[in-house]
Design an enzyme around this catalytic site. Sequence first.
Site, PDB file in Angstrom:
ATOM      1  N   ASP A 254       6.179  -5.008  -7.309  1.00 46.67           N
ATOM      2  CA  ASP A 254       5.642  -4.215  -6.206  1.00 46.67           C
ATOM      3  C   ASP A 254       5.782  -2.709  -6.474  1.00 46.67           C
ATOM      4  O   ASP A 254       6.281  -2.293  -7.524  1.00 46.67           O
ATOM      5  CB  ASP A 254       6.356  -4.636  -4.911  1.00 46.67           C
ATOM      6  CG  ASP A 254       5.424  -4.694  -3.714  1.00 46.67           C
ATOM      7  OD1 ASP A 254       4.374  -4.018  -3.723  1.00 46.67           O
ATOM      8  OD2 ASP A 254       5.742  -5.419  -2.750  1.00 46.67           O
TER       9      ASP A 254
ATOM     10  N   ASP B 267      -2.170  -4.741   1.681  1.00 48.65           N
ATOM     11  CA  ASP B 267      -1.870  -6.118   2.087  1.00 48.65           C
ATOM     12  C   ASP B 267      -2.971  -6.729   2.943  1.00 48.65           C
ATOM     13  O   ASP B 267      -3.627  -6.049   3.743  1.00 48.65           O
ATOM     14  CB  ASP B 267      -0.571  -6.157   2.895  1.00 48.65           C
ATOM     15  CG  ASP B 267       0.653  -5.923   2.023  1.00 48.65           C
ATOM     16  OD1 ASP B 267       0.498  -5.832   0.791  1.00 48.65           O
ATOM     17  OD2 ASP B 267       1.754  -5.837   2.586  1.00 48.65           O
TER      18      ASP B 267
END
Length: 413
Positions: free
Chosen positions: A156, A211
């Site tokens: 990430d 997201d």
Amino acid sequence: MKKILCSIFTLASLYATAQGNNYVQDYTKYQDLAMTPPMGWNSWNKFACNVDEDMIKQMADAMVSSGMKDAGYTYINIDDCWHGDRDAQGFIHPDPKRFPNGMKALADYVHSKGLKLGIYSDAGSQTCGGRPGSRGYEFQDAMTYASWGIDYLKYDWCNSEGLKAEGAYKTITAALKHAGRPIVLSICEWGTDEPWIWGQNVGHLWRTTGDIYNCFDCIKDHGSWKAFGVMQILDKQDGLRRFAGPGHWNDPDMLEIGNGALTAGEDRAHFTMWAMLAAPLIAGNDLRTMNKETAEVLTNKEVIAVNQDKLGIQGFKAIAEDGLEIWAKPLQGGDWAIVFLNRTTSAKKIDYDWSIQSIYDDINKLAASFKATTYKIKNLWDKKDKGTATTKKAFKADLPAHDVIALRLTKTK
């Protein structure tokens, strides 16, 4: 004396050059991995930080018992918040309360089911959930993951201030290469620094957007960042298909199918469009409790075959008019997948005249010419044959709101 010293220095420099620099890193990923889009499950969409050893084992069991393994799903991926502390030497350990037997034992269990285990870290100092990130510990973490038997790493981009994405991801891929275990690298940089341009030799897939949010057509505003519904994510893939192919995939984020917010038609549309995008199929629901309808969507082998087609060509939008879109994807052997997507809140009537136009992939120079070729038609959701695609007969159907009709066109001999 000066001439002698100069000669010695020159010879030493030439020797070092001839020997090469032993400290040069290999910044290229492991090859021959993820040659079709990865298929698996990830904990984040449903469980966020609520992960533990027992739940992961149960998901592995459910992946087998539900038929998902037989349908092609391979990876059980633990997302954020598995982390404990680093020891005095800087090596990371899992949370001892959540993972009392450690990650090696868990990987052994997952492997015993014929599956593979994925894990999560972050290029920054902390993960998005506030756990220890890998910044400054990349090589230690890669060696640790290799020793545990990890097969997949989602990496990430939270708390990454001062880092340049390309360099940070090259560092972790060099670390994985040095650790010596082939591990799929999922670049989760959210598309901010255009990873599709530099990521092909660095990672096996890269996130193209922020997201996903569990809705069909909306945006969730969190203030400092936004999450996107299925249709918003789909639109953000425009212009990216030329960067995708075997071993290097655009990743529009994980699936929300079975998480309760989407209708049955929206679940079908979500799954079908991710298949058409040659996107990773990473389920994000509770596999232990999913109902029959959810399982039937996630294990539709004929739609999965479109996604897993060995050509590895990402589909494209051929026609769009009044909320009705027609998508096309070239497949092996001259076959094509054709999808009608109804983005509107009202039903649509399909009356598609094959004789009006052919479908052409201008990147791969492939065409579906309905005047020159006859194709057998199969509906991939009701599993019924629908005759042939010829210039003599139009394709007619009723298409509900927020739903799809997915066809496979098989070239006749």
